[in-house]
Design an enzyme around this catalytic site. Structure first.
Site, mmCIF file in Angstrom:
data_model
loop_
_atom_site.group_PDB
_atom_site.id
_atom_site.type_symbol
_atom_site.label_atom_id
_atom_site.label_comp_id
_atom_site.label_asym_id
_atom_site.label_seq_id
_atom_site.Cartn_x
_atom_site.Cartn_y
_atom_site.Cartn_z
ATOM 1 N N HIS A 67 -3.341 7.160 2.411
ATOM 2 C CA HIS A 67 -3.741 5.871 1.852
ATOM 3 C C HIS A 67 -5.095 5.511 2.441
ATOM 4 O O HIS A 67 -5.351 5.747 3.626
ATOM 5 C CB HIS A 67 -2.687 4.819 2.204
ATOM 6 C CG HIS A 67 -3.142 3.426 1.903
ATOM 7 N ND1 HIS A 67 -3.574 3.061 0.651
ATOM 8 C CD2 HIS A 67 -3.270 2.322 2.694
ATOM 9 C CE1 HIS A 67 -3.933 1.790 0.680
ATOM 10 N NE2 HIS A 67 -3.768 1.321 1.906
ATOM 11 N N CYS B 91 0.811 -1.231 0.000
ATOM 12 C CA CYS B 91 0.000 0.000 0.000
ATOM 13 C C CYS B 91 0.841 1.276 0.000
ATOM 14 O O CYS B 91 0.306 2.359 -0.234
ATOM 15 C CB CYS B 91 -0.949 -0.011 1.181
ATOM 16 S SG CYS B 91 -2.140 -1.344 1.068
ATOM 17 N N ASN C 290 -10.240 -0.060 -0.472
ATOM 18 C CA ASN C 290 -8.773 -0.024 -0.489
ATOM 19 C C ASN C 290 -8.280 -0.573 -1.837
ATOM 20 O O ASN C 290 -8.341 -1.773 -2.084
ATOM 21 C CB ASN C 290 -8.238 -0.863 0.673
ATOM 22 C CG ASN C 290 -6.718 -0.826 0.771
ATOM 23 O OD1 ASN C 290 -6.035 -0.310 -0.114
ATOM 24 N ND2 ASN C 290 -6.180 -1.380 1.846
HETATM 25 O O1 UT7 Z 1 -3.843 -1.256 3.419
HETATM 26 C C1 UT7 Z 1 -2.976 -2.189 3.996
HETATM 27 C C2 UT7 Z 1 -2.983 -2.092 5.454
HETATM 28 N N1 UT7 Z 1 -4.192 -2.630 5.986
HETATM 29 C C3 UT7 Z 1 -4.843 -1.951 6.917
HETATM 30 O O2 UT7 Z 1 -4.478 -0.864 7.269
HETATM 31 C C4 UT7 Z 1 -6.034 -2.635 7.591
HETATM 32 C C5 UT7 Z 1 -5.943 -2.494 9.085
HETATM 33 N N2 UT7 Z 1 -6.996 -3.175 9.786
HETATM 34 C C6 UT7 Z 1 -8.305 -2.780 9.763
HETATM 35 O O3 UT7 Z 1 -8.652 -1.835 9.062
HETATM 36 C C7 UT7 Z 1 -9.283 -3.473 10.682
HETATM 37 O O4 UT7 Z 1 -8.590 -4.284 11.591
HETATM 38 C C8 UT7 Z 1 -10.346 -4.324 9.929
HETATM 39 C C9 UT7 Z 1 -11.302 -3.426 9.175
HETATM 40 C C10 UT7 Z 1 -9.648 -5.290 8.977
HETATM 41 C C11 UT7 Z 1 -11.179 -5.131 10.934
HETATM 42 O O5 UT7 Z 1 -11.792 -4.253 11.875
HETATM 43 P P1 UT7 Z 1 -11.651 -4.505 13.448
HETATM 44 O O6 UT7 Z 1 -12.396 -3.434 14.102
HETATM 45 O O7 UT7 Z 1 -10.187 -4.625 13.764
HETATM 46 O O8 UT7 Z 1 -12.401 -5.858 13.622
HETATM 47 P P2 UT7 Z 1 -11.840 -7.237 14.171
HETATM 48 O O9 UT7 Z 1 -10.958 -7.892 13.203
HETATM 49 O O10 UT7 Z 1 -11.350 -7.035 15.580
HETATM 50 O O11 UT7 Z 1 -13.182 -8.081 14.292
HETATM 51 C C12 UT7 Z 1 -14.223 -7.737 15.202
HETATM 52 C C13 UT7 Z 1 -15.382 -8.671 15.003
HETATM 53 C C14 UT7 Z 1 -14.987 -10.145 14.982
HETATM 54 O O12 UT7 Z 1 -16.008 -10.901 15.578
HETATM 55 P P3 UT7 Z 1 -15.888 -11.366 17.120
HETATM 56 O O13 UT7 Z 1 -14.642 -12.216 17.172
HETATM 57 O O14 UT7 Z 1 -15.768 -10.112 17.923
HETATM 58 O O15 UT7 Z 1 -17.157 -12.115 17.340
HETATM 59 C C15 UT7 Z 1 -14.931 -10.483 13.513
HETATM 60 O O16 UT7 Z 1 -15.162 -11.844 13.258
HETATM 61 O O17 UT7 Z 1 -15.987 -8.430 13.744
HETATM 62 C C16 UT7 Z 1 -16.071 -9.650 12.998
HETATM 63 N N3 UT7 Z 1 -15.960 -9.332 11.581
HETATM 64 C C17 UT7 Z 1 -17.026 -9.005 10.825
HETATM 65 N N4 UT7 Z 1 -18.330 -8.909 11.114
HETATM 66 C C18 UT7 Z 1 -19.159 -8.544 10.118
HETATM 67 C C19 UT7 Z 1 -14.847 -9.260 10.814
HETATM 68 N N5 UT7 Z 1 -15.168 -8.907 9.557
HETATM 69 C C20 UT7 Z 1 -16.512 -8.740 9.545
HETATM 70 C C21 UT7 Z 1 -17.436 -8.374 8.552
HETATM 71 N N6 UT7 Z 1 -18.728 -8.289 8.881
HETATM 72 N N7 UT7 Z 1 -17.058 -8.099 7.286
#
Ligand code: UT7
Length: 329
Positions: free
Chosen positions: A256, A116, A286
């Site tokens: 980004h 990225c 993204n």
């Molecule tokens: O560009 C390259 C660099 N990449 C980035 O900068 C990405 C950095 N990371 C992020 O932007 C975030 O971590 C994400 C958007 C990928 C995820 O958001 P988060 O707030 O960190 O969520 P999480 O991974 O902690 O997941 C929270 C909950 C989980 O469920 P439980 O375990 O709490 O029951 C996930 O399973 O949300 C669940 N979850 C979803 N639920 C509905 C994960 N993806 C989804 C989804 N829809 N699409």
């Protein structure tokens, strides 16, 4: 003799027509528009459909549009560098294919992979060819067909990514505009959190790797998020400090577009108000190497000569960087 700088003298973007909405994703994986909007800020993304179409097709469209708009002939271009993590093929370079498709008969070309942060790393690299006086017209392309490496059965990643391309023309100037300063960094130990498991020399493609779905993006969202927030904010603040730029001096931050929450944190750290932040993640998601040029393209009409713009990125690798640009037109 006055210093030669590289100025951006044109910008063009291109996105494919098909729009994948949060609503459609709701029918593909267990997710909701509400979750996607609140956690990422993404509403829809463009997806390249059609057999035989790849990253180079989007890059070539952006380049052809750029040449038309700037009135530069294809044969005048000396060099084209393409930032991508989704090359058409492992080799040859996608830049070579774009060069061929856009008719840049006198250009040499190569790719840069910095995930990225790729567009920034490539802009920095390209600017050096101009600053040294070696070349007069260089094109930087940021293009990715992220849909080619996205697992549409994984809700953790499939809601995040989109396809698109952007291209800028760099030319020399002795005016006080252009690429003014840059910072770039990498930390290879971060690769564990964001990578593609198979398809490279460590794990060549096989039936097993296909079955294990290892040809898609693997991301541990939370650690990547943590590093992204810190690094992108730090590197943006650092480039301001070392050039004695205050928030009032900045016309625009171009971050980004990986997550609206990371963008907000970066702007807060810089003390820059929301009205000065280019944000289009809601409409494109993204697009990896294309996020920053797509923002510049969409905001081009608002930019004025002399505007101080900070470009900032964080991505897989890990990689990060920032560039201070004084807009040239
Ligand atoms: O560009 C390259 C660099 N990449 C980035 O900068 C990405 C950095 N990371 C992020 O932007 C975030 O971590 C994400 C958007 C990928 C995820 O958001 P988060 O707030 O960190 O969520 P999480 O991974 O902690 O997941 C929270 C909950 C989980 O469920 P439980 O375990 O709490 O029951 C996930 O399973 O949300 C669940 N979850 C979803 N639920 C509905 C994960 N993806 C989804 C989804 N829809 N699409």
């Amino acid at each position: 003799m006055s210093k030669i700088r590289a100025k951006i003298s044109g910008i063009q973007g291109w996105v494919p027509p098909y729009i994948l909405t949060n609503k459609e994703l709701e029918s593909m994986v267990e997710t909701t528009d509400e979750w996607i909007m609140t956690r990422t800020g993404i509403r829809e993304r463009h997806i390249l459909k059609g057999a035989g179409l790849g990253t180079s097709d989007m890059g070539a469209e952006a380049v052809k549009g750029l040449l038309k708009k700037t009135g530069v002939k294809p044969e005048e271009i000396d060099l084209l560098i393409c930032a991508t993590v989704t090359p058409d093929m492992v080799f040859p370079a996608t830049a070579n294919i774009i060069t061929d498709k856009a008719g840049l008969v006198n250009a040499f070309s190569f790719d840069i992979n910095a995930a990225c942060s790729g567009f920034l790393f490539t802009l920095i690299t390209a600017s050096k060819y101009i600053e040294t006086g070696m070349y007069k017209k260089v094109i930087v392309v940021g293009a990715d067909k992220m849909s080619a490496i996205t697992d549409y059965t994984s809700r953790e990643t499939c809601v995040l990514f989109g396809d698109g391309a952007g291209a800028v023309l760099l030319e020399p100037t002795t005016e006080n505009v252009g690429i003014m300063d840059s910072i770039a960094g990498t930390d290879g130990s971060g690769r564990t959190y964001l990578h593609m498991k198979a398809g490279g020399s460590v794990k060549p493609p096989s039936h097993d790797t296909i079955e294990a779905r290892e040809h898609f993006i693997y991301q541990e969202g939370q650690p990547v998020f943590k590093f992204a927030v810190t690094r992108m904010a730090d590197v943006s603040a650092e480039i301001m400090e070392r050039n004695n730029l205050t928030a009032d001096d900045i016309s625009y931050l171009v971050p980004h577009q990986a997550n609206l929450r990371i963008i907000d944190a970066t702007a807060r750290r810089m003390g820059v108000g929301k009205e000065k932040v280019m944000i289009n993640i809601d409409r494109y998601g993204n697009t990896t190497d294309a996020t920053i040029p797509l923002c510049l393209w969409e905001w081009e009409d608002k930019l004025k000569k002399g505007d101080n713009i900070i470009l900032a990125a964080f991505g897989g690798g890990f990689t990060w960087g920032s560039i201070w640009v004084k807009w040239a037109y």
